[in-house]
Motif scaffolding. Structure first.
Motif, PDB file in Angstrom:
ATOM      1  N   LYS A  98     -19.763 104.385  40.717  1.00 35.23           N
ATOM      2  CA  LYS A  98     -20.570 103.279  40.202  1.00 35.23           C
ATOM      3  C   LYS A  98     -19.691 102.359  39.361  1.00 35.23           C
ATOM      4  O   LYS A  98     -18.963 102.827  38.483  1.00 35.23           O
ATOM      5  N   PRO A  99     -19.737 101.045  39.577  1.00 35.64           N
ATOM      6  CA  PRO A  99     -18.819 100.119  38.898  1.00 35.64           C
ATOM      7  C   PRO A  99     -18.889 100.192  37.373  1.00 35.64           C
ATOM      8  O   PRO A  99     -19.976 100.187  36.788  1.00 35.64           O
ATOM      9  N   PHE A 100     -17.728 100.297  36.748  1.00 34.91           N
ATOM     10  CA  PHE A 100     -17.545 100.183  35.302  1.00 34.91           C
ATOM     11  C   PHE A 100     -18.236 101.295  34.507  1.00 34.91           C
ATOM     12  O   PHE A 100     -18.545 101.103  33.325  1.00 34.91           O
ATOM     13  N   VAL A 146     -12.170  99.290  41.563  1.00 37.98           N
ATOM     14  CA  VAL A 146     -12.813  98.442  40.548  1.00 37.98           C
ATOM     15  C   VAL A 146     -12.396  99.051  39.212  1.00 37.98           C
ATOM     16  O   VAL A 146     -13.043  99.972  38.728  1.00 37.98           O
ATOM     17  N   PRO A 147     -11.284  98.579  38.665  1.00 43.51           N
ATOM     18  CA  PRO A 147     -10.647  99.299  37.549  1.00 43.51           C
ATOM     19  C   PRO A 147     -11.575  99.398  36.347  1.00 43.51           C
ATOM     20  O   PRO A 147     -12.230  98.418  36.030  1.00 43.51           O
TER      21      PRO A 147
END
Length: 296
Positions: A98-100, A146-147
């Motif tokens: 999941k992003p971030f 997505v770092p």
């Protein structure tokens, strides 16, 4: 509140191991998705990790100042290697992607037992991961597309209690759904407790005709089998639905408080005819607790 509808019966609970964690993210939608995805498929009864969402925190209550979800992951035995292996699937496949997102240990006990996250999650960085000190914690930074994903280096393993439950016998489908929503909301107000199955429509039993698939239906309490079973059916007159609520908690006090909150919520609905509990004559769990005792 009157408890005339509550049967004089007991539920069986048993000890288990749990990890209590905090997932944070950039917004409520992503955090809830990670929390509910990673705690889905309650499966302790078949020897796998099960989980539940305990509650949500606003930005002022989390280490990184973002919206958060408190989650619990459970195993019903002492095989810590198995616990870590099973838990890794939940964290890698449902949170890391999941992003971030970020995940912290959220234990409040003094346990000295830990699961090291580098071997089971950190190495998703394929050897390029590194450890940083941020938010007052040692965090593994996992480089991804997505770092970057971060997870605390160690998570405590804690002793808790599993399997507390009650059944609410319903006349209408509306009672199942509306009372169920109110029950889960009430349980989520209790710190330290979670309902891993949500509103569960399938009560099970220890004995089965099909052991290869695990627990099967508790046929005595299946309304659709009442006519087929005849006198051995245990479905009361006028009852058409028997959902179950299961609670795991960090201690017995939290479990009993959550069950009471859930029962109180259920009794406010006219379509709820009776409250009972699932037990197996004391053969499943070593803690047998009468429903009436927790309602005092």
């Amino acid at each position: 509140m009157s408890y005339e509808k509550v049967q004089d019966t007991f539920f069986e609970a048993f000890e288990g191991k749990y990890v209590r964690a905090l997932i944070t993210g950039p917004n409520e939608k992503i955090v809830k998705s990670a929390a509910y995805d990673s705690t889905s498929t309650p499966s302790s009864v078949i020897g796998r990790v099960e989980g539940g969402v305990e509650g949500f925190l606003d930005e002022s209550q989390t280490p990184d100042g973002r919206f958060g979800a408190v989650v619990q992951y459970w195993l019903g035995d002492d095989d810590i290697d198995k616990f870590a292996f099973e838990l890794s699937y939940r964290l890698r496949q449902d949170v890391l992607v999941k992003p971030f997102t970020r995940i912290f240990d959220y234990s409040t006990t003094d346990s000295d037992e830990y699961i090291e996250m580098m071997d089971i999650v950190g190495h998703c960085g394929d050897g390029y991961e590194w450890v940083v000190e941020e938010y007052g914690r040692k965090m593994i930074n996992v480089p991804i597309a997505v770092p970057d994903f971060q997870i605390e280096e160690k998570f405590k393993i804690n002793d808790g209690i599993m399997g507390g439950n009650f059944w609410y016998f319903c006349e209408t489908p509306e009672a199942v759904l509306y009372a169920g929503d109110a029950i889960i909301d009430a349980i989520m107000e209790v710190e330290g407790a979670t309902a891993p199955f949500g509103v569960c429509s399938a009560a099970s039993k220890p004995e089965t005709n099909y052991p290869e698939i695990g627990p099967t239906t508790n046929h005595f309490y299946c309304p659709s089998l009442k006519e087929t079973l005849g006198d051995i059916s245990k479905v009361p007159e006028g009852v058409n639905y028997i959902p179950e609520i299961v609670v795991n908690a960090i201690d017995e006090e939290s479990m009993n408080k959550a069950l009471k909150a859930g029962i109180d919520a259920a009794l406010k609905f006219d379509g709820v005819i009776e409250i009972s509990a699932g037990n197996f004559d004391g053969k499943l769990g070593d803690k047998n607790v009468n429903l009436l005792d927790i309602l005092k």
